[in-house]
Write a protein that holds these residues in place. Structure first.
Motif, PDB file in Angstrom:
ATOM      1  N   LEU A   4       0.862  -1.175   0.000  1.00 30.67           N
ATOM      2  CA  LEU A   4       0.000   0.000   0.000  1.00 30.67           C
ATOM      3  C   LEU A   4       0.902   1.230   0.000  1.00 30.67           C
ATOM      4  CD1 LEU A   4      -2.781   1.294   0.076  1.00 30.67           C
ATOM      5  CD2 LEU A   4      -2.675   1.182   2.559  1.00 30.67           C
ATOM      6  N   ALA A   9      -2.352   7.362   0.570  1.00 29.65           N
ATOM      7  CA  ALA A   9      -2.872   8.071   1.738  1.00 29.65           C
ATOM      8  C   ALA A   9      -2.568   9.565   1.643  1.00 29.65           C
ATOM      9  CB  ALA A   9      -2.288   7.483   3.020  1.00 29.65           C
ATOM     10  N   ALA A  29      -7.734   0.608   0.321  1.00 29.14           N
ATOM     11  CA  ALA A  29      -7.628   2.048   0.528  1.00 29.14           C
ATOM     12  C   ALA A  29      -8.524   2.846  -0.413  1.00 29.14           C
ATOM     13  CB  ALA A  29      -6.183   2.495   0.356  1.00 29.14           C
ATOM     14  N   GLN A  75      -8.648   5.989   8.429  1.00 30.00           N
ATOM     15  CA  GLN A  75      -7.851   4.773   8.322  1.00 30.00           C
ATOM     16  C   GLN A  75      -6.347   4.991   8.531  1.00 30.00           C
ATOM     17  OE1 GLN A  75      -9.075   2.618   4.877  1.00 30.00           O
ATOM     18  NE2 GLN A  75      -7.519   1.064   5.077  1.00 30.00           N
ATOM     19  N   PHE A  76      -5.818   6.149   8.143  1.00 23.53           N
ATOM     20  CA  PHE A  76      -4.364   6.326   8.132  1.00 23.53           C
ATOM     21  C   PHE A  76      -3.847   7.470   8.988  1.00 23.53           C
ATOM     22  CE2 PHE A  76      -5.520   4.730   3.819  1.00 23.53           C
ATOM     23  CZ  PHE A  76      -5.054   3.440   3.996  1.00 23.53           C
TER      24      PHE A  76
END
Length: 142
Positions: A4, A9, A29, A75-76
């Motif tokens: 990823l 991100a 993602a 999420q990040f």
């Protein structure tokens, strides 16, 4: 080879619409049609078609970019990642009462004939498993 890439991100955090190949961890993602578009690997026509959708519909680009930012923050973000790491550590660590009652190992017990590394002593003091005892799914690169 990143499963990823960090750039995903980063782009989401800056509300950029995404067109990515449907490989590795990218579907985790980018939800196809929501935060951007997933295209089959090595499919130039699908790539062109997805980019063209954003070119023809600026509002679509804005909407997918905004949804991407929401996902990136959820999420990040630093907070989200900290919570995830804490959950992993909590799952691996013994209960606090066990940590308080267990005697700390002596330095000479850590590595026979040598002083153990500070990290090894800290790991043992915290009651954490040796790297070889960590489940493969939690090991870096697994």
């Amino acid at each position: 080879n990143e499963v990823l890439p960090l750039v995903i991100a980063e782009a989401q955090a800056f509300q950029r619409p995404l067109v990515v190949s449907d490989i590795d961890g990218l579907p985790e993602a980018v939800a196809d049609g929501q935060e951007g578009f997933l295209v089959p690997p090595e499919d130039a026509q699908a790539l062109c078609d997805a980019i063209d959708k954003f070119h023809k519909d600026a509002d679509l680009a804005v909407r997918t970019g905004a949804l991407g930012r929401v996902r990136a923050l959820h999420q990040f973000s630093h907070k989200a990642m900290t919570l995830k790491y804490e959950a992993i550590i909590d799952a691996m660590a013994p209960p606090p009462e066990q940590l308080l009652s267990a005697p700390a190992p002596a330095a000479e017990e850590a590595v026979p004939g040598e002083l153990a590394s500070r990290a090894e002593l800290k790991r043992r003091d915290m009651g954490l498993p040796a790297p070889s005892q960590v489940p493969p799914i939690l090991r870096q690169g697994a």
